[in-house]
Design a protein around this motif. Structure first.
Motif, short mmCIF file in Angstrom:
data_model
loop_
_atom_site.label_atom_id
_atom_site.label_comp_id
_atom_site.label_asym_id
_atom_site.label_seq_id
_atom_site.Cartn_x
_atom_site.Cartn_y
_atom_site.Cartn_z
N LEU A 1 13.89 -17.69 -10.05
CA LEU A 1 13.81 -17.11 -8.72
C LEU A 1 12.53 -17.62 -8.08
CD1 LEU A 1 14.80 -15.11 -6.55
CD2 LEU A 1 13.59 -13.30 -7.79
N ALA A 2 12.66 -18.35 -6.95
CA ALA A 2 11.50 -19.02 -6.34
C ALA A 2 11.40 -18.67 -4.86
CB ALA A 2 11.62 -20.53 -6.52
N PRO A 3 10.81 -17.52 -4.53
CA PRO A 3 10.66 -17.12 -3.12
C PRO A 3 9.60 -17.95 -2.41
CG PRO A 3 9.50 -15.58 -4.52
CD PRO A 3 10.21 -16.53 -5.45
N ASP A 4 9.70 -18.01 -1.08
CA ASP A 4 8.65 -18.60 -0.25
C ASP A 4 7.62 -17.51 0.06
OD1 ASP A 4 10.41 -20.73 -0.15
OD2 ASP A 4 10.90 -20.48 1.98
N SER A 5 6.34 -17.88 0.07
CA SER A 5 5.33 -16.96 0.56
C SER A 5 5.59 -16.68 2.04
CB SER A 5 3.93 -17.53 0.37
OG SER A 5 3.79 -18.76 1.07
N ARG A 6 5.22 -15.48 2.51
CA ARG A 6 5.48 -15.13 3.91
C ARG A 6 4.64 -15.98 4.86
NH1 ARG A 6 9.76 -14.21 4.38
NH2 ARG A 6 9.67 -15.52 2.53
N ASP A 7 3.43 -16.30 4.50
CA ASP A 7 2.57 -17.16 5.31
C ASP A 7 2.70 -18.58 4.79
OD1 ASP A 7 0.06 -18.59 6.19
OD2 ASP A 7 -0.37 -16.64 7.07
N GLU A 8 2.87 -19.54 5.69
CA GLU A 8 3.07 -20.92 5.23
C GLU A 8 1.84 -21.50 4.55
OE1 GLU A 8 2.04 -23.17 9.47
OE2 GLU A 8 4.10 -23.11 8.74
N MET B 1 -2.22 -12.29 -1.18
CA MET B 1 -3.41 -11.85 -1.91
C MET B 1 -4.59 -12.79 -1.69
SD MET B 1 -5.27 -12.60 -4.96
CE MET B 1 -4.16 -13.43 -6.09
N LEU B 2 -4.32 -14.06 -1.49
CA LEU B 2 -5.38 -15.04 -1.32
C LEU B 2 -5.86 -15.12 0.13
CD1 LEU B 2 -3.67 -17.67 -3.59
CD2 LEU B 2 -5.79 -16.47 -4.12
N LEU B 3 -5.18 -14.41 1.03
CA LEU B 3 -5.55 -14.40 2.43
C LEU B 3 -6.14 -13.06 2.86
CD1 LEU B 3 -2.39 -16.18 3.91
CD2 LEU B 3 -4.66 -17.19 3.60
N ARG B 4 -5.45 -11.96 2.50
CA ARG B 4 -5.87 -10.66 3.02
C ARG B 4 -5.57 -9.50 2.07
NH1 ARG B 4 -2.04 -13.18 5.69
NH2 ARG B 4 0.11 -12.48 5.41
N GLY B 5 -5.02 -9.79 0.90
CA GLY B 5 -4.65 -8.73 -0.04
C GLY B 5 -3.15 -8.60 -0.17
N PHE B 6 -2.71 -7.95 -1.25
CA PHE B 6 -1.29 -7.79 -1.51
C PHE B 6 -0.60 -7.01 -0.39
CE2 PHE B 6 -3.03 -8.29 -5.85
CZ PHE B 6 -2.23 -9.34 -6.29
N GLY B 7 0.58 -7.48 0.02
CA GLY B 7 1.30 -6.81 1.09
C GLY B 7 2.71 -7.34 1.26
N ASP B 8 2.92 -8.15 2.29
CA ASP B 8 4.26 -8.63 2.65
C ASP B 8 4.93 -9.42 1.53
OD1 ASP B 8 3.88 -7.46 5.08
OD2 ASP B 8 3.53 -9.31 6.18
N ASP B 9 4.16 -10.21 0.79
CA ASP B 9 4.77 -11.01 -0.27
C ASP B 9 5.30 -10.12 -1.39
OD1 ASP B 9 4.56 -13.61 0.75
OD2 ASP B 9 2.46 -13.74 0.16
N VAL B 10 4.58 -9.06 -1.73
CA VAL B 10 5.06 -8.14 -2.76
C VAL B 10 6.39 -7.51 -2.33
CG1 VAL B 10 4.58 -6.00 -4.00
CG2 VAL B 10 2.76 -7.67 -3.66
N GLU B 11 6.47 -7.13 -1.06
CA GLU B 11 7.70 -6.53 -0.55
C GLU B 11 8.86 -7.53 -0.60
OE1 GLU B 11 7.21 -4.76 3.28
OE2 GLU B 11 5.50 -3.53 2.66
N PHE B 12 8.59 -8.77 -0.23
CA PHE B 12 9.66 -9.78 -0.23
C PHE B 12 10.10 -10.10 -1.65
CE2 PHE B 12 11.49 -14.06 0.13
CZ PHE B 12 12.41 -13.84 1.15
N ILE B 13 9.15 -10.20 -2.57
CA ILE B 13 9.49 -10.44 -3.97
C ILE B 13 10.36 -9.30 -4.49
CG2 ILE B 13 8.54 -10.50 -6.31
CD1 ILE B 13 6.17 -12.11 -5.11
N GLY B 14 10.00 -8.07 -4.14
CA GLY B 14 10.81 -6.92 -4.56
C GLY B 14 12.24 -7.01 -4.04
#
Length: 223
Positions: free
Chosen positions: A80-87, A92-105
């Motif tokens: 399973l290989a999702p895209d990060s929300r920010d290109e 986490m490397l930009l502003r902390g865990f958030g949208d990517d965790v939700e999309f992975i879920g």
């Protein structure tokens, strides 16, 4: 990241809308940024199979982890290989865990609905920024992901820890992007001191991850 472990572990299995197809498929969960699910040739309906959540590097997409698909075919692993929300990279490397965790879920929930997954044989993995994300998120979701594979990580910053996942870390000794002396050679002793079972592999090379090392990590996971 709060609640991520619970969210991942309790995702409800919905009724799959389409029959499972083999090979590379878009997730169809996003618009301009989405992701890939790879179903190996040996997949059989109703027979649970291991899963690797594989995270791309900075500036990439899920298609960038296609180097794992042949290994997935050989070893019988769903990728399973999702895209990060920010290109640019993972949240986490930009502003902390958030949208990517939700999309992975959401991607996990959809995959549970469409495929038979062995929930006791799930790994989170990645290369470069994806490795940093896999290592940091993996320590906080160890009750969901029993294994973490970090190929050349640069950061280890979990917000919380849950479970005690087995960990595989690899790193090139001449890496100019994520210098080994201030990354993996610091992370590994720290993790072992905390009681984690860590398999560590150094190799002659720079920032790219050799196919043989990726295969070694995947074989370690399914062993």
């Amino acid at each position: 990241m709060a609640g991520a472990a619970t969210a991942f572990g309790s995702a409800q299995i919905a009724r799959a809308a389409d029959p499972t197809r083999y090979g590379e498929q878009p997730l169809k969960l996003g618009t301009d940024r989405d992701g890939i699910r790879y179903i190996p040739r040996g997949y059989q309906e109703g027979v649970p199979m291991p899963l690797v959540l594989m995270l791309h590097g900075a500036g990439g997409t899920g298609r960038g982890v296609g180097y794992t698909f042949e290994i997935a075919d050989d070893l019988g692993i769903i990728v399973l290989a999702p895209d990060s929300r920010d290109e640019a990279t993972w949240d986490m490397l930009l502003r902390g865990f958030g949208d990517d965790v939700e999309f992975i879920g959401a991607a996990l929930k959809d995959t549970y609905a469409r495929c038979a997954i062995d929930r006791k044989r799930m790994a989170i993995a990645g290369h470069s920024d994806g490795a940093s994300y896999a290592l940091s998120l993996g320590l906080g979701t160890g009750e969901t992901f029993g294994c973490v594979m970090a190929f050349s990580p640069g950061v280890m910053q979990p917000v919380e820890v849950h479970g005690k996942p087995r960990i595989f870390i690899s790193h090139g000794v001449s890496d100019p992007v994520m210098p080994i002396e201030v990354t993996s050679r610091q992370f590994v002793p720290r993790l072992r001191k905390l009681g984690y079972d860590v398999t560590y592999r150094e190799y002659e090379g720079r920032h790219g991850v050799p196919p043989a090392v990726v295969r070694e990590g995947f074989k370690w996971f399914v062993a």
